[in-house]
Write a protein that holds these residues in place. Structure first.
Motif, PDB file in Angstrom:
ATOM      1  N   LYS A  43      -1.463   2.855  11.567  1.00  0.00           N
ATOM      2  CA  LYS A  43      -0.059   2.475  11.733  1.00  0.00           C
ATOM      3  C   LYS A  43       0.748   2.764  10.466  1.00  0.00           C
ATOM      4  CE  LYS A  43      -0.715  -1.173  15.195  1.00  0.00           C
ATOM      5  NZ  LYS A  43      -0.454  -2.594  15.543  1.00  0.00           N
ATOM      6  N   TYR A  44       0.132   2.556   9.316  1.00  0.00           N
ATOM      7  CA  TYR A  44       0.816   2.794   8.037  1.00  0.00           C
ATOM      8  C   TYR A  44       1.183   4.277   7.895  1.00  0.00           C
ATOM      9  CZ  TYR A  44       1.600   3.115   2.981  1.00  0.00           C
ATOM     10  OH  TYR A  44       2.127   3.373   1.722  1.00  0.00           O
ATOM     11  N   ASN A  45       0.240   5.159   8.210  1.00  0.00           N
ATOM     12  CA  ASN A  45       0.498   6.594   8.103  1.00  0.00           C
ATOM     13  C   ASN A  45       1.562   7.038   9.094  1.00  0.00           C
ATOM     14  OD1 ASN A  45      -1.374   7.153   6.020  1.00  0.00           O
ATOM     15  ND2 ASN A  45      -3.076   7.174   7.483  1.00  0.00           N
ATOM     16  N   ALA A  46       1.537   6.424  10.302  1.00  0.00           N
ATOM     17  CA  ALA A  46       2.549   6.780  11.292  1.00  0.00           C
ATOM     18  C   ALA A  46       3.933   6.345  10.831  1.00  0.00           C
ATOM     19  CB  ALA A  46       2.205   6.118  12.634  1.00  0.00           C
ATOM     20  N   ALA A  47       4.008   5.123  10.261  1.00  0.00           N
ATOM     21  CA  ALA A  47       5.291   4.627   9.761  1.00  0.00           C
ATOM     22  C   ALA A  47       5.764   5.449   8.563  1.00  0.00           C
ATOM     23  CB  ALA A  47       5.151   3.154   9.375  1.00  0.00           C
ATOM     24  N   LYS A  48       4.815   5.876   7.766  1.00  0.00           N
ATOM     25  CA  LYS A  48       5.159   6.691   6.588  1.00  0.00           C
ATOM     26  C   LYS A  48       5.739   8.027   7.014  1.00  0.00           C
ATOM     27  CE  LYS A  48       3.109   8.403   2.273  1.00  0.00           C
ATOM     28  NZ  LYS A  48       1.849   8.512   1.491  1.00  0.00           N
ATOM     29  N   ASP A  49       5.110   8.650   8.023  1.00  0.00           N
ATOM     30  CA  ASP A  49       5.603   9.936   8.521  1.00  0.00           C
ATOM     31  C   ASP A  49       6.966   9.789   9.181  1.00  0.00           C
ATOM     32  OD1 ASP A  49       3.279  11.109   7.659  1.00  0.00           O
ATOM     33  OD2 ASP A  49       2.267  11.003   9.609  1.00  0.00           O
ATOM     34  N   ALA A  50       7.185   8.608   9.829  1.00  0.00           N
ATOM     35  CA  ALA A  50       8.466   8.395  10.501  1.00  0.00           C
ATOM     36  C   ALA A  50       9.542   7.878   9.561  1.00  0.00           C
ATOM     37  CB  ALA A  50       8.277   7.409  11.657  1.00  0.00           C
ATOM     38  N   GLY A  51       9.153   7.548   8.322  1.00  0.00           N
ATOM     39  CA  GLY A  51      10.120   7.043   7.347  1.00  0.00           C
ATOM     40  C   GLY A  51      10.604   5.653   7.655  1.00  0.00           C
ATOM     41  N   THR A  52       9.731   4.809   8.240  1.00  0.00           N
ATOM     42  CA  THR A  52      10.146   3.449   8.631  1.00  0.00           C
ATOM     43  C   THR A  52       9.412   2.373   7.832  1.00  0.00           C
ATOM     44  OG1 THR A  52       8.510   3.487  10.422  1.00  0.00           O
ATOM     45  CG2 THR A  52      10.745   4.153  10.980  1.00  0.00           C
ATOM     46  N   LEU A  53       8.884   2.708   6.663  1.00  0.00           N
ATOM     47  CA  LEU A  53       8.181   1.726   5.846  1.00  0.00           C
ATOM     48  C   LEU A  53       9.136   0.756   5.174  1.00  0.00           C
ATOM     49  CD1 LEU A  53       5.352   3.856   4.165  1.00  0.00           C
ATOM     50  CD2 LEU A  53       5.075   2.017   5.834  1.00  0.00           C
ATOM     51  N   ASN A  54      10.401   1.176   5.024  1.00  0.00           N
ATOM     52  CA  ASN A  54      11.413   0.332   4.381  1.00  0.00           C
ATOM     53  C   ASN A  54      10.975  -0.136   2.993  1.00  0.00           C
ATOM     54  OD1 ASN A  54      13.092   0.486   6.693  1.00  0.00           O
ATOM     55  ND2 ASN A  54      11.927  -1.183   7.649  1.00  0.00           N
ATOM     56  N   GLY A  55      10.359   0.760   2.239  1.00  0.00           N
ATOM     57  CA  GLY A  55       9.973   0.449   0.863  1.00  0.00           C
ATOM     58  C   GLY A  55       8.662  -0.288   0.727  1.00  0.00           C
ATOM     59  N   GLN A  56       8.000  -0.638   1.849  1.00  0.00           N
ATOM     60  CA  GLN A  56       6.726  -1.353   1.782  1.00  0.00           C
ATOM     61  C   GLN A  56       5.619  -0.455   1.221  1.00  0.00           C
ATOM     62  OE1 GLN A  56       6.043  -2.882   5.805  1.00  0.00           O
ATOM     63  NE2 GLN A  56       6.064  -4.957   4.972  1.00  0.00           N
ATOM     64  N   LYS A  57       4.781  -1.060   0.372  1.00  0.00           N
ATOM     65  CA  LYS A  57       3.602  -0.375  -0.123  1.00  0.00           C
ATOM     66  C   LYS A  57       2.427  -0.754   0.774  1.00  0.00           C
ATOM     67  CE  LYS A  57       5.867   1.367  -3.595  1.00  0.00           C
ATOM     68  NZ  LYS A  57       6.166   2.808  -3.643  1.00  0.00           N
ATOM     69  N   TRP A  58       1.298  -0.059   0.572  1.00  0.00           N
ATOM     70  CA  TRP A  58       0.126  -0.297   1.400  1.00  0.00           C
ATOM     71  C   TRP A  58      -0.362  -1.748   1.397  1.00  0.00           C
ATOM     72  CZ3 TRP A  58      -2.660   0.281   5.355  1.00  0.00           C
ATOM     73  CH2 TRP A  58      -4.011  -0.082   5.406  1.00  0.00           C
ATOM     74  N   PRO A  59      -0.471  -2.419   0.251  1.00  0.00           N
ATOM     75  CA  PRO A  59      -0.956  -3.808   0.263  1.00  0.00           C
ATOM     76  C   PRO A  59      -0.081  -4.731   1.106  1.00  0.00           C
ATOM     77  CG  PRO A  59      -1.096  -2.909  -1.945  1.00  0.00           C
ATOM     78  CD  PRO A  59      -0.315  -1.928  -1.141  1.00  0.00           C
ATOM     79  N   GLN A  60       1.242  -4.574   0.966  1.00  0.00           N
ATOM     80  CA  GLN A  60       2.155  -5.409   1.744  1.00  0.00           C
ATOM     81  C   GLN A  60       2.031  -5.105   3.243  1.00  0.00           C
ATOM     82  OE1 GLN A  60       5.587  -3.920  -0.524  1.00  0.00           O
ATOM     83  NE2 GLN A  60       6.083  -6.061  -1.025  1.00  0.00           N
ATOM     84  N   PHE A  61       2.004  -3.801   3.553  1.00  0.00           N
ATOM     85  CA  PHE A  61       1.898  -3.388   4.945  1.00  0.00           C
ATOM     86  C   PHE A  61       0.601  -3.907   5.578  1.00  0.00           C
ATOM     87  CE2 PHE A  61       0.973  -0.664   8.520  1.00  0.00           C
ATOM     88  CZ  PHE A  61       2.211  -0.432   9.089  1.00  0.00           C
ATOM     89  N   LEU A  62      -0.502  -3.790   4.831  1.00  0.00           N
ATOM     90  CA  LEU A  62      -1.802  -4.244   5.330  1.00  0.00           C
ATOM     91  C   LEU A  62      -1.798  -5.746   5.616  1.00  0.00           C
ATOM     92  CD1 LEU A  62      -4.776  -3.819   5.999  1.00  0.00           C
ATOM     93  CD2 LEU A  62      -5.295  -4.070   3.566  1.00  0.00           C
ATOM     94  N   SER A  63      -1.185  -6.510   4.713  1.00  0.00           N
ATOM     95  CA  SER A  63      -1.134  -7.955   4.876  1.00  0.00           C
ATOM     96  C   SER A  63      -0.367  -8.338   6.146  1.00  0.00           C
ATOM     97  CB  SER A  63      -0.477  -8.600   3.651  1.00  0.00           C
ATOM     98  OG  SER A  63      -0.345  -9.993   3.846  1.00  0.00           O
TER      99      SER A  63
END
Length: 230
Positions: A43-63
């Motif tokens: 999900k993180y990679n998909a959001a990263k490719d879509a540009g929808t992380l909104n500044g979240q880093k991996w640790p935050q996203f994982l949590s």
């Protein structure tokens, strides 16, 4: 020396078994954690490719992702909605229709069976066709025939002329036969008798305009049901 080695080996086996038991839950927990991490990574990679992380880093996203997956897994299945009054009414319709369905073969009441068999017994006695049968034997065979009869599975043709008293009296005493001359069964005789009686009532109702908009199939169904219950 040998005694010392034996005790040492036994202790090692016990410790090893204990470590295995403790390791099993941990292994299952580790597998579940890896599954969560893998799904969140996708999900993180998909959001990263879509540009929808909104500044979240991996640790935050994982949590956040892990908490969401655990919540979804623990959520109970939605309870089935209670049927509305209309749905309950629609569901009850088939049962009501079944209860109101016209009587078919094999549904004659015990009283109607005995009455019909008695009539046929007297007719056979008058015609001399009992062939030595006594009432108990005749009743047994007649009852079986009435219960297994399938003659009224379909609506008979509409009677066009009401039977006369003479023909009705003759039918009540003379043995009935089929077109090929073969004697009719007790069930077939009863069926013809109901057609005659319902046909006579139908003609009288039509003549006095008391059919109330009914067609012959409707009238026959009600009349046939009534006669088989009397």
């Amino acid at each position: 020396m040998n005694q010392f080695l034996t005790k040492t080996l036994a202790a090692s086996v016990i410790v090893g078994a204990g470590m295995t038991l403790f390791a099993l839950p941990a292994s299952a927990e580790t597998t579940a954690a890896q599954s969560v991490t893998k799904e969140c990574s996708t999900k993180y990679n998909a959001a990263k490719d879509a540009g929808t992380l909104n500044g979240q880093k991996w640790p935050q996203f994982l949590s956040t992702c892990s908490a969401s997956l655990k919540t979804d897994a623990a959520a109970p299945a939605p309870a089935a909605a209670a049927p509305t009054a209309k749905q309950a009414k629609e569901t009850a319709k088939p049962a009501k229709a079944q209860a109101a369905a016209p009587a078919t073969a094999g549904t004659m009441s015990a009283k109607a069976v005995t009455k019909e068999c008695s009539t046929q017994y007297q007719a056979s006695k008058s015609a001399g066709t009992l062939n030595g049968q006594k009432w108990p034997q005749f009743l047994s065979a007649c009852s079986d025939s009435l219960k297994s009869d399938q003659s009224d599975a379909a609506t008979p043709p509409e009677p066009t002329v009401a039977p006369t008293k003479a023909s009705a009296s003759k039918a009540a005493t003379a043995p009935e036969t089929s077109a090929s001359g073969k004697p009719l069964s007790a069930g077939e005789i009863a069926f013809r008798s109901r057609i005659r009686e319902c046909g006579e009532e139908w003609q009288k109702a039509k003549a006095s305009n008391k059919v109330a908009g009914q067609t012959w199939p409707q009238y026959w169904s009600a009349c046939n049901t009534r006669l088989k219950a009397e």
